[in-house]
Design a protein around this motif. Structure first.
Motif, PDB file in Angstrom:
ATOM      1  N   GLN A   1      -9.393  17.732  -5.094  1.00  0.00           N
ATOM      2  CA  GLN A   1      -8.132  18.457  -4.955  1.00  0.00           C
ATOM      3  C   GLN A   1      -7.147  17.668  -4.080  1.00  0.00           C
ATOM      4  O   GLN A   1      -5.959  17.578  -4.407  1.00  0.00           O
ATOM      5  CB  GLN A   1      -8.367  19.841  -4.352  1.00  0.00           C
ATOM      6  N   ILE A   2      -7.625  17.080  -2.990  1.00  0.00           N
ATOM      7  CA  ILE A   2      -6.746  16.294  -2.122  1.00  0.00           C
ATOM      8  C   ILE A   2      -6.163  15.104  -2.881  1.00  0.00           C
ATOM      9  O   ILE A   2      -4.970  14.817  -2.790  1.00  0.00           O
ATOM     10  CB  ILE A   2      -7.487  15.833  -0.853  1.00  0.00           C
ATOM     11  N   VAL A   3      -6.987  14.415  -3.650  1.00  0.00           N
ATOM     12  CA  VAL A   3      -6.500  13.267  -4.422  1.00  0.00           C
ATOM     13  C   VAL A   3      -5.465  13.733  -5.455  1.00  0.00           C
ATOM     14  O   VAL A   3      -4.373  13.174  -5.546  1.00  0.00           O
ATOM     15  CB  VAL A   3      -7.658  12.509  -5.102  1.00  0.00           C
ATOM     16  N   ASN A   4      -5.801  14.778  -6.219  1.00  0.00           N
ATOM     17  CA  ASN A   4      -4.901  15.229  -7.284  1.00  0.00           C
ATOM     18  C   ASN A   4      -3.595  15.807  -6.756  1.00  0.00           C
ATOM     19  O   ASN A   4      -2.525  15.549  -7.310  1.00  0.00           O
ATOM     20  CB  ASN A   4      -5.598  16.266  -8.164  1.00  0.00           C
ATOM     21  N   VAL A   5      -3.665  16.579  -5.687  1.00  0.00           N
ATOM     22  CA  VAL A   5      -2.472  17.269  -5.196  1.00  0.00           C
ATOM     23  C   VAL A   5      -1.683  16.413  -4.200  1.00  0.00           C
ATOM     24  O   VAL A   5      -0.470  16.267  -4.325  1.00  0.00           O
ATOM     25  CB  VAL A   5      -2.865  18.629  -4.557  1.00  0.00           C
ATOM     26  N   THR A   6      -2.370  15.846  -3.217  1.00  0.00           N
ATOM     27  CA  THR A   6      -1.655  15.140  -2.154  1.00  0.00           C
ATOM     28  C   THR A   6      -1.418  13.671  -2.478  1.00  0.00           C
ATOM     29  O   THR A   6      -0.303  13.174  -2.317  1.00  0.00           O
ATOM     30  CB  THR A   6      -2.416  15.275  -0.820  1.00  0.00           C
TER      31      THR A   6
ATOM     32  N   VAL B   1      -9.115  14.277   8.162  1.00  0.00           N
ATOM     33  CA  VAL B   1      -8.576  13.308   7.209  1.00  0.00           C
ATOM     34  C   VAL B   1      -7.074  13.238   7.414  1.00  0.00           C
ATOM     35  O   VAL B   1      -6.376  14.243   7.262  1.00  0.00           O
ATOM     36  CB  VAL B   1      -8.896  13.698   5.748  1.00  0.00           C
ATOM     37  N   ASN B   2      -6.590  12.053   7.791  1.00  0.00           N
ATOM     38  CA  ASN B   2      -5.151  11.815   7.925  1.00  0.00           C
ATOM     39  C   ASN B   2      -4.659  11.080   6.698  1.00  0.00           C
ATOM     40  O   ASN B   2      -5.337  10.184   6.196  1.00  0.00           O
ATOM     41  CB  ASN B   2      -4.856  10.940   9.149  1.00  0.00           C
ATOM     42  N   ILE B   3      -3.471  11.452   6.247  1.00  0.00           N
ATOM     43  CA  ILE B   3      -2.857  10.783   5.107  1.00  0.00           C
ATOM     44  C   ILE B   3      -1.494  10.266   5.551  1.00  0.00           C
ATOM     45  O   ILE B   3      -0.631  11.034   5.994  1.00  0.00           O
ATOM     46  CB  ILE B   3      -2.740  11.715   3.892  1.00  0.00           C
ATOM     47  N   TYR B   4      -1.354   8.947   5.464  1.00  0.00           N
ATOM     48  CA  TYR B   4      -0.117   8.262   5.853  1.00  0.00           C
ATOM     49  C   TYR B   4       0.533   7.674   4.612  1.00  0.00           C
ATOM     50  O   TYR B   4      -0.160   7.353   3.662  1.00  0.00           O
ATOM     51  CB  TYR B   4      -0.435   7.143   6.856  1.00  0.00           C
ATOM     52  N   PRO B   5       1.813   7.530   4.546  1.00  0.00           N
ATOM     53  CA  PRO B   5       2.799   7.715   5.598  1.00  0.00           C
ATOM     54  C   PRO B   5       3.275   9.145   5.761  1.00  0.00           C
ATOM     55  O   PRO B   5       4.202   9.418   6.516  1.00  0.00           O
ATOM     56  CB  PRO B   5       3.959   6.826   5.141  1.00  0.00           C
ATOM     57  N   ASP B   6       2.643  10.089   5.088  1.00  0.00           N
ATOM     58  CA  ASP B   6       3.081  11.485   5.102  1.00  0.00           C
ATOM     59  C   ASP B   6       2.759  12.216   6.401  1.00  0.00           C
ATOM     60  O   ASP B   6       3.244  13.323   6.613  1.00  0.00           O
ATOM     61  CB  ASP B   6       2.455  12.244   3.926  1.00  0.00           C
TER      62      ASP B   6
ATOM     63  N   VAL C   1      -1.731  11.993  -5.515  1.00  0.00           N
ATOM     64  CA  VAL C   1      -1.026  11.777  -6.786  1.00  0.00           C
ATOM     65  C   VAL C   1       0.318  12.501  -6.824  1.00  0.00           C
ATOM     66  O   VAL C   1       1.332  11.932  -7.218  1.00  0.00           O
ATOM     67  CB  VAL C   1      -1.912  12.202  -7.982  1.00  0.00           C
ATOM     68  N   ASN C   2       0.359  13.776  -6.396  1.00  0.00           N
ATOM     69  CA  ASN C   2       1.578  14.583  -6.545  1.00  0.00           C
ATOM     70  C   ASN C   2       2.392  14.761  -5.262  1.00  0.00           C
ATOM     71  O   ASN C   2       3.390  15.488  -5.268  1.00  0.00           O
ATOM     72  CB  ASN C   2       1.237  15.956  -7.123  1.00  0.00           C
ATOM     73  N   ASN C   3       1.953  14.149  -4.161  1.00  0.00           N
ATOM     74  CA  ASN C   3       2.690  14.211  -2.891  1.00  0.00           C
ATOM     75  C   ASN C   3       2.963  15.624  -2.400  1.00  0.00           C
ATOM     76  O   ASN C   3       4.034  15.924  -1.878  1.00  0.00           O
ATOM     77  CB  ASN C   3       4.014  13.442  -2.993  1.00  0.00           C
ATOM     78  N   GLU C   4       1.980  16.504  -2.570  1.00  0.00           N
ATOM     79  CA  GLU C   4       2.119  17.878  -2.097  1.00  0.00           C
ATOM     80  C   GLU C   4       1.077  18.155  -1.016  1.00  0.00           C
ATOM     81  O   GLU C   4      -0.022  17.616  -1.047  1.00  0.00           O
ATOM     82  CB  GLU C   4       1.923  18.857  -3.257  1.00  0.00           C
ATOM     83  N   VAL C   5       1.437  19.026  -0.083  1.00  0.00           N
ATOM     84  CA  VAL C   5       0.539  19.408   1.007  1.00  0.00           C
ATOM     85  C   VAL C   5      -0.312  20.586   0.552  1.00  0.00           C
ATOM     86  O   VAL C   5       0.187  21.517  -0.092  1.00  0.00           O
ATOM     87  CB  VAL C   5       1.351  19.796   2.260  1.00  0.00           C
ATOM     88  N   ILE C   6      -1.578  20.548   0.892  1.00  0.00           N
ATOM     89  CA  ILE C   6      -2.484  21.659   0.580  1.00  0.00           C
ATOM     90  C   ILE C   6      -2.600  22.511   1.842  1.00  0.00           C
ATOM     91  O   ILE C   6      -3.243  22.122   2.821  1.00  0.00           O
ATOM     92  CB  ILE C   6      -3.871  21.152   0.140  1.00  0.00           C
TER      93      ILE C   6
ATOM     94  N   VAL D   1       0.858  -1.190   0.000  1.00  0.00           N
ATOM     95  CA  VAL D   1       0.000   0.000   0.000  1.00  0.00           C
ATOM     96  C   VAL D   1       0.894   1.239   0.000  1.00  0.00           C
ATOM     97  O   VAL D   1       1.811   1.360   0.805  1.00  0.00           O
ATOM     98  CB  VAL D   1      -0.939   0.006   1.230  1.00  0.00           C
ATOM     99  N   LYS D   2       0.629   2.149  -0.928  1.00  0.00           N
ATOM    100  CA  LYS D   2       1.454   3.350  -1.063  1.00  0.00           C
ATOM    101  C   LYS D   2       1.006   4.458  -0.120  1.00  0.00           C
ATOM    102  O   LYS D   2       1.812   5.179   0.440  1.00  0.00           O
ATOM    103  CB  LYS D   2       1.395   3.867  -2.502  1.00  0.00           C
ATOM    104  N   LYS D   3      -0.292   4.616   0.016  1.00  0.00           N
ATOM    105  CA  LYS D   3      -0.855   5.673   0.864  1.00  0.00           C
ATOM    106  C   LYS D   3      -2.026   5.106   1.633  1.00  0.00           C
ATOM    107  O   LYS D   3      -2.683   4.164   1.194  1.00  0.00           O
ATOM    108  CB  LYS D   3      -1.372   6.848   0.035  1.00  0.00           C
ATOM    109  N   ARG D   4      -2.295   5.737   2.745  1.00  0.00           N
ATOM    110  CA  ARG D   4      -3.471   5.376   3.527  1.00  0.00           C
ATOM    111  C   ARG D   4      -4.202   6.657   3.874  1.00  0.00           C
ATOM    112  O   ARG D   4      -3.608   7.617   4.361  1.00  0.00           O
ATOM    113  CB  ARG D   4      -3.056   4.656   4.803  1.00  0.00           C
ATOM    114  N   ILE D   5      -5.483   6.669   3.587  1.00  0.00           N
ATOM    115  CA  ILE D   5      -6.340   7.799   3.933  1.00  0.00           C
ATOM    116  C   ILE D   5      -7.249   7.327   5.053  1.00  0.00           C
ATOM    117  O   ILE D   5      -7.987   6.359   4.885  1.00  0.00           O
ATOM    118  CB  ILE D   5      -7.175   8.262   2.727  1.00  0.00           C
ATOM    119  N   VAL D   6      -7.183   8.013   6.192  1.00  0.00           N
ATOM    120  CA  VAL D   6      -8.004   7.664   7.340  1.00  0.00           C
ATOM    121  C   VAL D   6      -8.947   8.825   7.614  1.00  0.00           C
ATOM    122  O   VAL D   6      -8.517   9.919   7.988  1.00  0.00           O
ATOM    123  CB  VAL D   6      -7.145   7.369   8.587  1.00  0.00           C
TER     124      VAL D   6
END
Length: 187
Positions: free
Chosen positions: A108-113, A89-94, A115-120, A22-27
């Motif tokens: 926006q969260i999906v596209n920026v954080t 909304v928590n995003i791990y492992p970030d 997919v692109n690993n950027e913080v909004i 798993v690359k990312k986890r959204i909680v």
């Protein structure tokens, strides 16, 4: 090693093997306060939007075998305690915590954080005393003053997934007390 310990270890290994890619986890917080503020709509928006943009979404670990693609595990959590800022909304492992998230923010969260690993920045908590933004829970004064022992995993794991609880060493203390300690040791 006892049979019960082996069973706990087997469950942990099985869960870990299914989630290792798993690359990312959204909680999404699914505590009462966040639900009242719309967190379940946010949860469903994440699931729907990621499927629409062809991101492999894992909702139930036992029903899905990870295969190394760009997979995102989306779950709810127990109450994270910061209800006034919900939905959370928590995003791990970030270790990113977004506050007051609405379904219309999800794309926006999906596209920026995701997919692109950027913080909004707009979705981060802002300390009213200092106007500083906090990226994650460890930066927020409300959480900094807490030392969670028994409830350490609350808000991070899915309370409906016993496999995940066991993978995070759930039941270890109870098993140790039952199998290895005398009544005097417990007292």
């Amino acid at each position: 090693m006892t049979t019960a310990t082996m069973k706990l270890d087997d469950i942990k290994l099985r869960y870990d093997s299914k989630t290792k890619d798993v690359k990312k986890r959204i909680v999404v917080c699914a505590g009462t306060g966040c639900i009242a503020n719309g967190s379940m709509e946010v949860y469903h928006a994440f699931c729907e939007h990621m499927k629409a943009v062809d991101i492999d979404v894992i909702l139930e670990v036992d029903e899905h075998e990870c295969n190394g693609n760009d997979q995102v595990h989306v779950t709810g959590s127990g109450c994270q305690g910061f209800c006034a800022q919900g939905p959370l909304v928590n995003i791990y492992p970030d270790n990113i915590l977004y506050v007051k998230v609405r379904p219309e923010n999800v794309e926006q969260i999906v596209n920026v954080t995701i997919v692109n690993n950027e913080v909004i920045e707009d979705f981060l908590y802002v300390n009213p005393a200092t106007q500083e933004k906090s990226k994650g829970q460890s930066d927020i004064p409300f959480y900094k003053r807490q030392l969670r022992l028994v409830l350490d995993e609350c808000g991070r794991i899915n309370p409906d997934d016993i496999g995940e609880y066991i993978a995070h060493d759930g039941y270890r203390g109870a098993f140790k007390a039952y199998a290895n300690m005398t009544p005097e040791d417990l007292c």
